[in-house]
Design a protein around this motif. Structure first.
Motif, PDB file in Angstrom:
ATOM      1  N   GLY A 298      42.427  36.846  47.372  1.00  0.00           N
ATOM      2  CA  GLY A 298      42.360  38.185  47.482  1.00  0.00           C
ATOM      3  C   GLY A 298      41.277  38.615  46.387  1.00  0.00           C
ATOM      4  O   GLY A 298      40.438  37.714  45.786  1.00  0.00           O
ATOM      5  N   HIS A 299      40.506  39.712  46.535  1.00  0.00           N
ATOM      6  CA  HIS A 299      39.688  40.327  45.485  1.00  0.00           C
ATOM      7  C   HIS A 299      38.384  39.697  45.578  1.00  0.00           C
ATOM      8  O   HIS A 299      37.663  39.517  44.662  1.00  0.00           O
ATOM      9  CB  HIS A 299      40.352  40.528  44.110  1.00  0.00           C
ATOM     10  CG  HIS A 299      41.591  41.195  43.840  1.00  0.00           C
ATOM     11  ND1 HIS A 299      42.133  41.679  44.825  1.00  0.00           N
ATOM     12  CD2 HIS A 299      42.566  41.000  43.021  1.00  0.00           C
ATOM     13  CE1 HIS A 299      43.442  42.231  44.467  1.00  0.00           C
ATOM     14  NE2 HIS A 299      43.665  41.619  43.437  1.00  0.00           N
ATOM     15  N   MET A 300      38.276  39.122  46.717  1.00  0.00           N
ATOM     16  CA  MET A 300      36.732  38.490  46.914  1.00  0.00           C
ATOM     17  C   MET A 300      35.642  39.447  47.013  1.00  0.00           C
ATOM     18  O   MET A 300      34.477  39.000  46.664  1.00  0.00           O
ATOM     19  CB  MET A 300      36.642  37.460  48.472  1.00  0.00           C
ATOM     20  CG  MET A 300      37.779  36.721  48.430  1.00  0.00           C
ATOM     21  SD  MET A 300      36.945  35.018  47.409  1.00  0.00           S
ATOM     22  CE  MET A 300      35.358  34.703  48.210  1.00  0.00           C
TER      23      MET A 300
ATOM     24  N   VAL B   2      46.556  44.854  53.696  1.00  0.00           N
ATOM     25  CA  VAL B   2      47.139  43.504  53.022  1.00  0.00           C
ATOM     26  C   VAL B   2      47.435  43.228  51.707  1.00  0.00           C
ATOM     27  O   VAL B   2      47.918  42.776  51.129  1.00  0.00           O
ATOM     28  CB  VAL B   2      46.409  42.323  53.540  1.00  0.00           C
ATOM     29  CG1 VAL B   2      46.745  41.962  54.943  1.00  0.00           C
ATOM     30  CG2 VAL B   2      45.007  42.696  53.116  1.00  0.00           C
ATOM     31  N   HIS B   3      46.994  44.806  50.991  1.00  0.00           N
ATOM     32  CA  HIS B   3      47.207  44.528  49.546  1.00  0.00           C
ATOM     33  C   HIS B   3      46.978  45.980  48.895  1.00  0.00           C
ATOM     34  O   HIS B   3      46.085  46.448  48.291  1.00  0.00           O
ATOM     35  CB  HIS B   3      45.848  43.708  49.068  1.00  0.00           C
ATOM     36  CG  HIS B   3      46.265  43.314  47.364  1.00  0.00           C
ATOM     37  ND1 HIS B   3      46.080  41.899  47.109  1.00  0.00           N
ATOM     38  CD2 HIS B   3      46.688  44.055  46.402  1.00  0.00           C
ATOM     39  CE1 HIS B   3      46.410  41.967  45.636  1.00  0.00           C
ATOM     40  NE2 HIS B   3      46.939  43.137  45.218  1.00  0.00           N
ATOM     41  N   GLU B   4      48.369  46.676  48.759  1.00  0.00           N
ATOM     42  CA  GLU B   4      48.534  47.929  48.279  1.00  0.00           C
ATOM     43  C   GLU B   4      49.782  47.746  47.231  1.00  0.00           C
ATOM     44  O   GLU B   4      50.721  47.229  47.581  1.00  0.00           O
ATOM     45  CB  GLU B   4      48.551  48.987  49.110  1.00  0.00           C
ATOM     46  CG  GLU B   4      47.655  49.069  50.293  1.00  0.00           C
ATOM     47  CD  GLU B   4      46.317  49.455  49.782  1.00  0.00           C
ATOM     48  OE1 GLU B   4      45.952  49.844  48.649  1.00  0.00           O
ATOM     49  OE2 GLU B   4      45.277  49.113  50.250  1.00  0.00           O
ATOM     50  N   HIS B   5      49.691  48.554  45.920  1.00  0.00           N
ATOM     51  CA  HIS B   5      50.944  48.583  45.115  1.00  0.00           C
ATOM     52  C   HIS B   5      51.459  49.971  45.273  1.00  0.00           C
ATOM     53  O   HIS B   5      50.753  50.877  44.955  1.00  0.00           O
ATOM     54  CB  HIS B   5      50.502  48.270  43.787  1.00  0.00           C
ATOM     55  CG  HIS B   5      50.040  46.856  43.872  1.00  0.00           C
ATOM     56  ND1 HIS B   5      50.650  45.571  43.562  1.00  0.00           N
ATOM     57  CD2 HIS B   5      48.588  46.428  43.555  1.00  0.00           C
ATOM     58  CE1 HIS B   5      49.831  44.713  43.354  1.00  0.00           C
ATOM     59  NE2 HIS B   5      48.531  45.038  43.432  1.00  0.00           N
ATOM     60  N   PHE B   6      52.808  50.094  45.985  1.00  0.00           N
ATOM     61  CA  PHE B   6      53.549  51.379  45.637  1.00  0.00           C
ATOM     62  C   PHE B   6      53.688  51.672  44.357  1.00  0.00           C
ATOM     63  O   PHE B   6      53.692  52.754  43.816  1.00  0.00           O
ATOM     64  CB  PHE B   6      54.913  51.196  46.619  1.00  0.00           C
ATOM     65  CG  PHE B   6      54.656  51.198  47.839  1.00  0.00           C
ATOM     66  CD1 PHE B   6      54.215  52.662  48.403  1.00  0.00           C
ATOM     67  CD2 PHE B   6      54.338  50.114  48.693  1.00  0.00           C
ATOM     68  CE1 PHE B   6      54.167  52.727  49.779  1.00  0.00           C
ATOM     69  CE2 PHE B   6      53.910  50.550  50.098  1.00  0.00           C
ATOM     70  CZ  PHE B   6      53.721  51.700  50.884  1.00  0.00           C
TER      71      PHE B   6
ATOM     72  N   HIS C  45      42.840  48.398  49.767  1.00  0.00           N
ATOM     73  CA  HIS C  45      42.391  48.978  48.421  1.00  0.00           C
ATOM     74  C   HIS C  45      42.905  48.319  47.080  1.00  0.00           C
ATOM     75  O   HIS C  45      42.301  48.969  45.942  1.00  0.00           O
ATOM     76  CB  HIS C  45      42.697  50.642  48.739  1.00  0.00           C
ATOM     77  CG  HIS C  45      42.571  51.160  49.977  1.00  0.00           C
ATOM     78  ND1 HIS C  45      43.499  51.087  50.900  1.00  0.00           N
ATOM     79  CD2 HIS C  45      41.387  51.801  50.404  1.00  0.00           C
ATOM     80  CE1 HIS C  45      42.817  51.706  52.142  1.00  0.00           C
ATOM     81  NE2 HIS C  45      41.673  52.159  51.933  1.00  0.00           N
ATOM     82  N   ASP C  46      43.976  47.766  47.219  1.00  0.00           N
ATOM     83  CA  ASP C  46      44.747  47.290  46.027  1.00  0.00           C
ATOM     84  C   ASP C  46      45.050  48.517  45.146  1.00  0.00           C
ATOM     85  O   ASP C  46      44.801  48.587  44.106  1.00  0.00           O
ATOM     86  CB  ASP C  46      43.690  46.427  45.162  1.00  0.00           C
ATOM     87  CG  ASP C  46      44.631  45.692  44.138  1.00  0.00           C
ATOM     88  OD1 ASP C  46      45.719  45.766  44.001  1.00  0.00           O
ATOM     89  OD2 ASP C  46      43.975  45.445  42.980  1.00  0.00           O
ATOM     90  N   THR C  47      45.395  49.684  45.799  1.00  0.00           N
ATOM     91  CA  THR C  47      45.680  51.210  45.083  1.00  0.00           C
ATOM     92  C   THR C  47      47.219  50.564  44.253  1.00  0.00           C
ATOM     93  O   THR C  47      47.821  49.764  44.726  1.00  0.00           O
ATOM     94  CB  THR C  47      46.224  52.168  45.952  1.00  0.00           C
ATOM     95  OG1 THR C  47      46.927  51.554  47.056  1.00  0.00           O
ATOM     96  CG2 THR C  47      44.738  52.607  46.566  1.00  0.00           C
TER      97      THR C  47
ATOM     98  N   ILE D  86      54.096  34.454  49.041  1.00  0.00           N
ATOM     99  CA  ILE D  86      53.916  34.350  47.631  1.00  0.00           C
ATOM    100  C   ILE D  86      52.703  34.618  47.019  1.00  0.00           C
ATOM    101  O   ILE D  86      51.793  34.635  47.489  1.00  0.00           O
ATOM    102  CB  ILE D  86      53.876  32.656  47.391  1.00  0.00           C
ATOM    103  CG1 ILE D  86      55.140  32.062  47.907  1.00  0.00           C
ATOM    104  CG2 ILE D  86      53.616  32.209  45.971  1.00  0.00           C
ATOM    105  CD1 ILE D  86      55.514  30.667  47.658  1.00  0.00           C
ATOM    106  N   LYS D  87      52.672  35.402  45.923  1.00  0.00           N
ATOM    107  CA  LYS D  87      51.622  35.789  45.304  1.00  0.00           C
ATOM    108  C   LYS D  87      51.092  34.854  44.098  1.00  0.00           C
ATOM    109  O   LYS D  87      52.070  34.442  43.394  1.00  0.00           O
ATOM    110  CB  LYS D  87      51.932  37.187  44.623  1.00  0.00           C
ATOM    111  CG  LYS D  87      51.005  37.816  43.475  1.00  0.00           C
ATOM    112  CD  LYS D  87      49.784  38.382  44.165  1.00  0.00           C
ATOM    113  CE  LYS D  87      48.903  39.018  43.248  1.00  0.00           C
ATOM    114  NZ  LYS D  87      49.048  40.417  42.927  1.00  0.00           N
ATOM    115  N   LEU D  88      49.915  34.468  44.115  1.00  0.00           N
ATOM    116  CA  LEU D  88      49.258  33.539  42.973  1.00  0.00           C
ATOM    117  C   LEU D  88      48.010  34.313  42.317  1.00  0.00           C
ATOM    118  O   LEU D  88      47.521  35.329  43.095  1.00  0.00           O
ATOM    119  CB  LEU D  88      49.020  32.401  43.410  1.00  0.00           C
ATOM    120  CG  LEU D  88      49.950  31.355  43.970  1.00  0.00           C
ATOM    121  CD1 LEU D  88      49.261  30.498  44.898  1.00  0.00           C
ATOM    122  CD2 LEU D  88      50.972  30.858  43.169  1.00  0.00           C
TER     123      LEU D  88
HETATM  124 ZN   LIG Z   1      46.960  43.831  43.444  1.00  0.00          ZN
END
Ligand SMILES: [Zn+2]
Length: 332
Positions: free
Chosen positions: A205-207, A22-26, A265-267, A144-146
């Motif tokens: 996110g990032h809890m 649910v949360h990775e950055h290419f 991972h939020d890579t 939507i990203k907040l």
């Molecule tokens: Zn991120």
């Protein structure tokens, strides 16, 4: 097709999401990267090469979908994501939204805030991208990203939360957030839910930046989902260690919160601007910050701790589906 969600290659049925990160950055760049163009120019072909390799590596672990919530001003590149998706078959969902005040590009909407039009402007931006696509690409965001700051949701950030709640109520779009250094999770949930957002459509996110069970319970009470979405980030950006994250996660799973938790991972797989050079010590503890780390290292540890395959499937498959399914509460 029933309920659908927008991916960078068009809408898919919710049932097609499958195993989801649910949360990775290419690709990601801190705003300002575009000024370092002589040494850190964006190389589309290289970003594509890296992205294809990342997509293939997660697909080898059964991943069908990745959510890339890169904010608009942090190098969001829907065409890159679309190309990665068409080359590999990985489904990618991109976002619309701005980063938190401390690390976002604030002057544009701050100027308009001064003029008194910013919240409406942000609302219009969200609606336009969701309805007609991003710029001229025709690619639509699926979420939507907040984002909020450490220990506060600033007035600047609140404009985005307010506009997002309004857009959610009109379109049913889901909302994914960034919390800074393990703070403001409960406050974000309260703000959105009290503004009428369906809790099931929210992932805070990032809890996993906070290891205090009470902080998690105060957030979960609102019925929202939470992201343990920074596995592998240790010794940077105020993050705890993975072994501490795991203890908190296992505690929550054993307390019956498996239906409200998602893992990632939020890579950052390609840095826009010059890639950062980490101090040697940090480099070592960050070595696991890879998009397959959960599958190779963390899930085996969860299993040893007695977490069942069924629970793991809920985290990676059922919960993402529900996050995007809650659209059903909105009548067109
Ligand atoms: Zn991120």
């Amino acid at each position: 097709m029933g309920e659908t969600v927008e991916t960078v290659t068009g809408p898919i049925a919710i049932g097609q999401l499958g195993k989801t990160l649910v949360h990775e950055h290419f690709a990601f760049g801190y705003p300002g990267f575009s000024g370092d163009i002589s040494l850190g120019a964006f190389d589309f072909q290289e970003a594509l090469r890296v992205g294809i390799s990342v997509a293939e590596s997660v697909m080898a672990h059964g991943v069908k979908t990745v959510v890339d919530p890169t904010p608009n001003e942090c190098g969001r590149n829907p065409e890159l994501l679309q190309k990665i998706s068409t080359e590999t078959g990985l489904q990618i969902i991109c976002a619309t939204g701005y980063y938190y005040e401390g690390e976002g590009a604030t002057p544009y909407f701050k100027f308009r805030q001064g003029l008194g039009t910013a919240e409406e402007d942000i609302y219009e931006m969200f609606i336009k991208e969701i309805t007609d696509g991003i710029g001229t690409t025709g690619i639509k965001p699926g979420i939507i990203k907040l984002a909020s700051s450490k220990d506060q949701i600033t007035g600047y950030e609140k404009m985005f939360f307010k506009a997002a709640a309004r857009v959610h109520k009109e379109t049913g779009i889901s909302i994914l957030t960034h919390t800074q250094e393990g703070t403001m999770g409960p406050d974000q949930a309260k703000l959105l839910v009290e503004d009428g957002v369906n809790p099931q459509s929210i992932i805070i996110g990032h809890m996993c930046g906070n290891t205090d069970a009470a902080y998690h319970l105060k957030t979960l009470e609102w019925g929202v989902n939470i992201g343990f979405d920074r596995f592998g980030i240790q010794g940077l950006v105020g993050a705890p260690y993975d072994k501490e994250r795991l203890i908190t996660l296992i505690g929550l799973l054993n307390s019956g919160y498996e239906k409200q938790i998602m893992l990632s991972h939020d890579t950052v797989n390609y840095w826009m601007g010059r890639p950062p050079v980490l101090p040697e010590q940090v480099e070592k503890i960050m070595a696991n910050w890879q998009p397959v780390y959960l599958f190779e290292e963390i899930i085996p540890k969860l299993k040893v701790a007695g977490i069942s395959d069924e629970t793991i499937a809920i985290l990676f498959e059922e919960n993402p589906k529900k996050l995007f399914l809650s659209k059903s509460s909105v009548k067109a």
